[in-house]
Design a protein around this motif. Structure first.
Motif, PDB file in Angstrom:
ATOM      1  N   GLY A   2       0.816  -1.207   0.000  1.00  0.00           N
ATOM      2  CA  GLY A   2       0.000   0.000   0.000  1.00  0.00           C
ATOM      3  C   GLY A   2       0.844   1.248   0.000  1.00  0.00           C
ATOM      4  O   GLY A   2       1.979   1.270   0.465  1.00  0.00           O
ATOM      5  N   GLN A   3       0.293   2.288  -0.497  1.00  0.00           N
ATOM      6  CA  GLN A   3       0.953   3.566  -0.490  1.00  0.00           C
ATOM      7  C   GLN A   3       0.502   4.351   0.731  1.00  0.00           C
ATOM      8  O   GLN A   3      -0.675   4.422   1.038  1.00  0.00           O
ATOM      9  CB  GLN A   3       0.614   4.364  -1.748  1.00  0.00           C
ATOM     10  CG  GLN A   3       1.180   3.747  -3.009  1.00  0.00           C
ATOM     11  CD  GLN A   3       0.815   4.587  -4.211  1.00  0.00           C
ATOM     12  OE1 GLN A   3      -0.130   5.372  -4.165  1.00  0.00           O
ATOM     13  NE2 GLN A   3       1.561   4.434  -5.265  1.00  0.00           N
ATOM     14  N   ARG A   4       1.452   4.995   1.398  1.00  0.00           N
ATOM     15  CA  ARG A   4       1.093   5.821   2.529  1.00  0.00           C
ATOM     16  C   ARG A   4       0.505   7.126   2.031  1.00  0.00           C
ATOM     17  O   ARG A   4       1.026   7.718   1.095  1.00  0.00           O
ATOM     18  CB  ARG A   4       2.317   6.098   3.395  1.00  0.00           C
ATOM     19  CG  ARG A   4       2.800   4.871   4.139  1.00  0.00           C
ATOM     20  CD  ARG A   4       3.866   5.227   5.141  1.00  0.00           C
ATOM     21  NE  ARG A   4       4.311   4.055   5.869  1.00  0.00           N
ATOM     22  CZ  ARG A   4       5.198   4.083   6.849  1.00  0.00           C
ATOM     23  NH1 ARG A   4       5.733   5.230   7.198  1.00  0.00           N
ATOM     24  NH2 ARG A   4       5.551   2.982   7.456  1.00  0.00           N
ATOM     25  N   PRO A   5      -0.555   7.624   2.655  1.00  0.00           N
ATOM     26  CA  PRO A   5      -1.195   8.823   2.173  1.00  0.00           C
ATOM     27  C   PRO A   5      -0.339  10.047   2.399  1.00  0.00           C
ATOM     28  O   PRO A   5       0.298  10.199   3.431  1.00  0.00           O
ATOM     29  CB  PRO A   5      -2.469   8.905   3.027  1.00  0.00           C
ATOM     30  CG  PRO A   5      -2.135   8.144   4.252  1.00  0.00           C
ATOM     31  CD  PRO A   5      -1.200   7.064   3.837  1.00  0.00           C
ATOM     32  N   SER A   6      -0.307  10.936   1.403  1.00  0.00           N
ATOM     33  CA  SER A   6       0.475  12.157   1.515  1.00  0.00           C
ATOM     34  C   SER A   6      -0.180  13.159   2.439  1.00  0.00           C
ATOM     35  O   SER A   6       0.433  14.142   2.828  1.00  0.00           O
ATOM     36  CB  SER A   6       0.650  12.782   0.133  1.00  0.00           C
ATOM     37  OG  SER A   6      -0.616  13.071  -0.443  1.00  0.00           O
ATOM     38  N   GLN A  11      -3.337  15.801   8.845  1.00  0.00           N
ATOM     39  CA  GLN A  11      -4.076  15.265   9.982  1.00  0.00           C
ATOM     40  C   GLN A  11      -3.292  15.440  11.289  1.00  0.00           C
ATOM     41  O   GLN A  11      -3.878  15.599  12.354  1.00  0.00           O
ATOM     42  CB  GLN A  11      -4.398  13.790   9.753  1.00  0.00           C
ATOM     43  CG  GLN A  11      -5.590  13.559   8.855  1.00  0.00           C
ATOM     44  CD  GLN A  11      -5.333  13.979   7.422  1.00  0.00           C
ATOM     45  OE1 GLN A  11      -4.300  13.662   6.850  1.00  0.00           O
ATOM     46  NE2 GLN A  11      -6.265  14.699   6.838  1.00  0.00           N
ATOM     47  N   LEU A  12      -1.969  15.407  11.190  1.00  0.00           N
ATOM     48  CA  LEU A  12      -1.151  15.646  12.383  1.00  0.00           C
ATOM     49  C   LEU A  12      -1.327  17.081  12.877  1.00  0.00           C
ATOM     50  O   LEU A  12      -1.412  17.331  14.081  1.00  0.00           O
ATOM     51  CB  LEU A  12       0.317  15.354  12.078  1.00  0.00           C
ATOM     52  CG  LEU A  12       1.290  15.498  13.241  1.00  0.00           C
ATOM     53  CD1 LEU A  12       0.907  14.558  14.376  1.00  0.00           C
ATOM     54  CD2 LEU A  12       2.722  15.223  12.781  1.00  0.00           C
ATOM     55  N   VAL A  13      -1.387  18.024  11.939  1.00  0.00           N
ATOM     56  CA  VAL A  13      -1.666  19.420  12.312  1.00  0.00           C
ATOM     57  C   VAL A  13      -3.046  19.531  12.950  1.00  0.00           C
ATOM     58  O   VAL A  13      -3.237  20.237  13.949  1.00  0.00           O
ATOM     59  CB  VAL A  13      -1.553  20.332  11.080  1.00  0.00           C
ATOM     60  CG1 VAL A  13      -2.021  21.748  11.405  1.00  0.00           C
ATOM     61  CG2 VAL A  13      -0.119  20.359  10.572  1.00  0.00           C
ATOM     62  N   GLY A  14      -4.026  18.825  12.373  1.00  0.00           N
ATOM     63  CA  GLY A  14      -5.361  18.826  12.957  1.00  0.00           C
ATOM     64  C   GLY A  14      -5.371  18.251  14.355  1.00  0.00           C
ATOM     65  O   GLY A  14      -6.108  18.729  15.233  1.00  0.00           O
ATOM     66  N   TRP A 113      -1.726   6.621  14.410  1.00  0.00           N
ATOM     67  CA  TRP A 113      -0.874   5.454  14.702  1.00  0.00           C
ATOM     68  C   TRP A 113      -0.992   4.419  13.585  1.00  0.00           C
ATOM     69  O   TRP A 113      -0.001   3.838  13.160  1.00  0.00           O
ATOM     70  CB  TRP A 113      -1.281   4.855  16.037  1.00  0.00           C
ATOM     71  CG  TRP A 113      -0.438   3.688  16.477  1.00  0.00           C
ATOM     72  CD1 TRP A 113      -0.748   2.371  16.419  1.00  0.00           C
ATOM     73  CD2 TRP A 113       0.880   3.764  17.040  1.00  0.00           C
ATOM     74  NE1 TRP A 113       0.270   1.599  16.909  1.00  0.00           N
ATOM     75  CE2 TRP A 113       1.288   2.424  17.302  1.00  0.00           C
ATOM     76  CE3 TRP A 113       1.740   4.806  17.355  1.00  0.00           C
ATOM     77  CZ2 TRP A 113       2.529   2.138  17.860  1.00  0.00           C
ATOM     78  CZ3 TRP A 113       2.976   4.512  17.912  1.00  0.00           C
ATOM     79  CH2 TRP A 113       3.357   3.194  18.161  1.00  0.00           C
ATOM     80  N   SER A 114      -2.203   4.207  13.106  1.00  0.00           N
ATOM     81  CA  SER A 114      -2.408   3.247  12.015  1.00  0.00           C
ATOM     82  C   SER A 114      -1.775   3.746  10.713  1.00  0.00           C
ATOM     83  O   SER A 114      -1.216   2.971   9.942  1.00  0.00           O
ATOM     84  CB  SER A 114      -3.904   3.003  11.808  1.00  0.00           C
ATOM     85  OG  SER A 114      -4.494   2.449  12.970  1.00  0.00           O
ATOM     86  N   VAL A 115      -1.860   5.054  10.468  1.00  0.00           N
ATOM     87  CA  VAL A 115      -1.301   5.613   9.228  1.00  0.00           C
ATOM     88  C   VAL A 115       0.204   5.451   9.197  1.00  0.00           C
ATOM     89  O   VAL A 115       0.785   4.972   8.216  1.00  0.00           O
ATOM     90  CB  VAL A 115      -1.696   7.097   9.087  1.00  0.00           C
ATOM     91  CG1 VAL A 115      -0.881   7.765   7.983  1.00  0.00           C
ATOM     92  CG2 VAL A 115      -3.170   7.218   8.778  1.00  0.00           C
ATOM     93  N   TYR A 116       0.872   5.829  10.247  1.00  0.00           N
ATOM     94  CA  TYR A 116       2.329   5.816  10.243  1.00  0.00           C
ATOM     95  C   TYR A 116       2.924   4.433  10.440  1.00  0.00           C
ATOM     96  O   TYR A 116       4.115   4.243  10.218  1.00  0.00           O
ATOM     97  CB  TYR A 116       2.859   6.785  11.308  1.00  0.00           C
ATOM     98  CG  TYR A 116       2.687   8.217  10.894  1.00  0.00           C
ATOM     99  CD1 TYR A 116       3.502   8.793   9.936  1.00  0.00           C
ATOM    100  CD2 TYR A 116       1.668   8.992  11.436  1.00  0.00           C
ATOM    101  CE1 TYR A 116       3.329  10.101   9.538  1.00  0.00           C
ATOM    102  CE2 TYR A 116       1.484  10.305  11.034  1.00  0.00           C
ATOM    103  CZ  TYR A 116       2.330  10.851  10.088  1.00  0.00           C
ATOM    104  OH  TYR A 116       2.140  12.145   9.696  1.00  0.00           O
ATOM    105  N   LEU A 117       2.086   3.484  10.833  1.00  0.00           N
ATOM    106  CA  LEU A 117       2.541   2.096  10.853  1.00  0.00           C
ATOM    107  C   LEU A 117       2.191   1.376   9.558  1.00  0.00           C
ATOM    108  O   LEU A 117       2.527   0.203   9.397  1.00  0.00           O
ATOM    109  CB  LEU A 117       1.926   1.348  12.036  1.00  0.00           C
ATOM    110  CG  LEU A 117       2.474   1.695  13.424  1.00  0.00           C
ATOM    111  CD1 LEU A 117       1.802   0.841  14.492  1.00  0.00           C
ATOM    112  CD2 LEU A 117       3.987   1.513  13.487  1.00  0.00           C
ATOM    113  N   GLY A 118       1.517   2.057   8.659  1.00  0.00           N
ATOM    114  CA  GLY A 118       1.150   1.458   7.388  1.00  0.00           C
ATOM    115  C   GLY A 118       0.008   0.477   7.470  1.00  0.00           C
ATOM    116  O   GLY A 118      -0.155  -0.368   6.595  1.00  0.00           O
TER     117      GLY A 118
END
Length: 255
Positions: A2-6, A11-14, A113-118
């Motif tokens: 999978g590709q990680r979302p750009s 979302q981190l700023v949010g 956490w789910s995003v940055y762990l892929g």
């Protein structure tokens, strides 16, 4: 793979903005300086009283509340008849905003956490976090705007005698609690929109062509399949392109 979302940094700023807004909402809920009353009364030594959403306070030598030296504070319950609608509504709404903000922070942390762990299923957590932040922002902006309208309209409150305050002040002004609430609601609403802007990455498998996905009578699908095969550098590419080339290994009399 999978590709990680750009859009993860957005979302981190949010998440950060939502945390600041959530803390600000909790601070605003506890502040007594929502409405600053300027009064003339024998009980009010300083001539200034503060009306919050939970209690009203004033400086008085006669009505001092231990262990406070000169400060007298009286609680305001929702069920009391003298409590105006804007304050009665602010109490549960601000409490709901703090709870919704806490749930939003938990959901946003899980999604990041789910995003940055892929891992997958981050979209649902981000969607829940955005909705909770928007709900918290709405729950804060309603009492803040309502009490702001009451201050600008110089509306009165029929305090009981134990408060030591007159029914109407000479003048009243907006206190720090309303300013903090408005600022916090803006941060919560912005954080909710940023979290809802998350788009789940599309998972696909590279270098694979499924024959069932190609229509033999569709020219576009054939061209697309040939393009993918070209990128894979398959043997079919050289077989199809062998006629008319200068490669002696692929020359034939039929070409």
């Amino acid at each position: 793979m999978g590709q990680r979302p750009s859009g993860a940094p957005i979302q981190l700023v949010g998440f950060v903005l939502g945390a600041v807004g959530w803390i600000g909402a909790a601070i605003a809920m506890g502040l007594v300086q929502w409405r600053v009353w300027h009064v003339r009364s024998a009980e009010v030594d300083s001539g200034v009283a503060w009306v919050g959403i939970w209690r009203a306070c004033l400086c008085s030598n006669r009505l001092a509340s231990p262990p406070l030296r000169l400060m007298s504070c009286q609680a305001m319950a929702v069920g009391e008849a003298f409590v105006p609608w804007e304050i009665a509504a602010a109490q549960p709404l601000m409490g709901a905003a703090v709870v919704a903000g806490a749930l939003g922070k938990a959901a946003a942390a899980s999604g990041l956490w789910s995003v940055y762990l892929g891992r997958g299923r981050a979209g649902l957590a981000m969607w829940a976090a955005g909705c909770f932040h928007l709900l918290a922002g709405v729950c804060v902006i309603i009492p803040a705007g309502w009490n702001l309208s009451s201050v600008t309209g110089n509306r009165s409150i029929a305090f009981p005698p134990r408060f030591g305050l007159p029914r109407s002040p000479q003048a009243q002004e907006v206190g720090a609690g309303i300013y903090v609430a408005i600022f916090s609601s803006g941060l919560l609403l912005l954080a909710g929109l940023l979290l809802l802007s998350y788009k789940s990455p599309s998972f696909f498998s590279n270098n694979k062509v499924h024959p069932s996905a190609l229509d033999p009578w569709d020219r576009n699908s054939l061209v697309s399949g040939a393009t993918i095969l070209t990128e894979n550098r398959s043997f079919s590419e050289y077989s199809l392109a062998s006629c008319g080339t200068d490669n002696p290994a692929f020359r034939s009399e039929e070409c």
